[in-house]
Design an enzyme around this catalytic site. Structure first.
Site, PDB file in Angstrom:
ATOM      1  N   LEU A 278      39.670 -18.800 114.549  1.00  0.00           N
ATOM      2  CA  LEU A 278      38.506 -19.695 114.502  1.00  0.00           C
ATOM      3  C   LEU A 278      37.648 -19.599 115.764  1.00  0.00           C
ATOM      4  O   LEU A 278      36.763 -20.425 115.983  1.00  0.00           O
ATOM      5  CB  LEU A 278      38.941 -21.142 114.267  1.00  0.00           C
ATOM      6  CG  LEU A 278      39.535 -21.461 112.894  1.00  0.00           C
ATOM      7  CD1 LEU A 278      39.805 -22.955 112.748  1.00  0.00           C
ATOM      8  CD2 LEU A 278      38.618 -21.028 111.765  1.00  0.00           C
TER       9      LEU A 278
ATOM     10  N   ASP B   5      32.397 -12.711 117.615  1.00  0.00           N
ATOM     11  CA  ASP B   5      32.761 -14.110 117.877  1.00  0.00           C
ATOM     12  C   ASP B   5      31.772 -14.763 118.841  1.00  0.00           C
ATOM     13  O   ASP B   5      31.225 -15.830 118.565  1.00  0.00           O
ATOM     14  CB  ASP B   5      34.181 -14.209 118.485  1.00  0.00           C
ATOM     15  CG  ASP B   5      35.264 -14.056 117.430  1.00  0.00           C
ATOM     16  OD1 ASP B   5      34.967 -13.527 116.351  1.00  0.00           O
ATOM     17  OD2 ASP B   5      36.410 -14.468 117.706  1.00  0.00           O
TER      18      ASP B   5
END
Ligand code: PMV
Length: 310
Positions: free
Chosen positions: A101, A147
């Site tokens: 995440l 990311d």
């Protein structure tokens, strides 16, 4: 006091192949976030307080290769801050660590923003993204940059390594249910393992990565034309290829299976895999979301987050 927030993220399509120059799609997840606060210290040094990883120490006392310490040193050196100011840095995060995440990237982005503001040089998104990418290298070795990009700009991105950011806009909103296996997995190791497979048989793996890239492009079109069912099928196809790359795991498969049984239109792992989170595409109804959520919890998910894209 200067502070900054950064969201988590999920990769919808294209993880791993993105390291090899194929495109990938990622979106921010604002239900989880990292927060960094920086303020002056009356004591000499850089005083880190990161309760989520139980770290409370002066920078020099932290193990030299601790990822957070190493990425902070990278940040100071990129900013040309020498000697380090006498500061307190508090880092808090609700993003589970090593779970796909984007916890590391979110901390890097928030640190870069808060520290630049503190030293009187507020940074643009492009600068923050560049700094966070340098810090990501400490965590991941050879990151693609996806990311830090999706987290810095906090927008859906169609990412191609080394290219300026492109965003995409869904024609219709769609809902993703995210299930956490609770198993921490190292992105660095997963990426390195795939690299050794690729080195032994580049032709085969390049063809697989190219197929992933095609799935990503088809998925982007499906999103932009509002073809949610087609999107689900593409998720399943991407998952098959990720499995082939050895990135799935028993726990991930269990949750993916449970989501499909509960009526998800498609499901796959998200991020580096071998643990961490999976994602499932819900039918556009609250009943579908709650059925998937319930099945994921009964199949052993540690936590379920729902996020709507668009
Ligand atoms: O940090 P994670 O677990 O979301 O994985 C990043 C995605 C990879 O494609 C596996 C690696 C990369 O740098 O793009």
């Amino acid at each position: 006091m200067n502070s900054a927030l950064a969201p988590g993220k999920i990769i919808l399509f294209g993880e791993h192949a993105v390291v090899y120059g194929r495109p990938a799609l990622a979106v921010p997840v604002t239900q989880v976030r990292a927060e960094v606060e920086v303020w002056p210290s009356e004591y000499r040094g850089v005083w880190i307080d990161a309760p989520d990883i139980r770290l409370k120490a002066e920078l020099k006392e932290v193990e030299f290769d601790h990822p957070l310490a190493a990425s902070l040193r990278t940040l100071f050196s990129e900013l040309g801050v020498d000697p380090c100011p006498n500061i307190n840095i508090r880092i808090r995060s609700t993003i589970p660590v090593a779970s796909g995440l984007g916890s590391g990237a979110a901390v890097s982005v928030a640190l870069a923003r808060a520290l630049c503001a503190y030293i009187g040089q507020p940074a643009s998104d492009d600068q923050v993204n560049r700094l966070a990418f340098e810090m990501e290298k400490v965590y991941h070795g050879t990151p693609s940059g996806i990311d830090n990009t999706v987290i810095t700009y906090a927008k859906p991105v169609y990412f191609l390594r080394g290219q300026p950011i492109k965003t995409f806009k869904p024609r219709k909103p769609f809902t993703i249910v995210i299930g956490d296996t609770g198993v921490a997995a190292s992105t660095r190791e997963a990426v390195a393992d795939l690299r050794s497979l690729w080195e032994k048989d580049r032709r085969t793996w390049d063809a697989i990565f190219t197929r992933v890239g095609q799935i990503v492009d088809e998925a982007r079109r499906a999103i932009e034309y509002g073809k949610i069912r087609a999107l689900g099928e593409l998720m399943d196809q991407n998952q098959d290829l990720l499995q082939h790359m050895t990135m799935s795991s028993l726990e991930l498969e269990r949750l993916i299976e449970a989501a499909r049984d509960a009526g998800a239109l498609g499901a796959k792992l998200s991020g580096a895999g071998r643990g961490g989170n999976m994602i499932a595409l819900a039918e556009p109804s609250a009943a579908s979301v709650s059925a998937i959520r319930d099945c994921l919890m009964s199949a052993g998910a540690r936590r379920v987050i729902t996020t709507t894209v668009g």
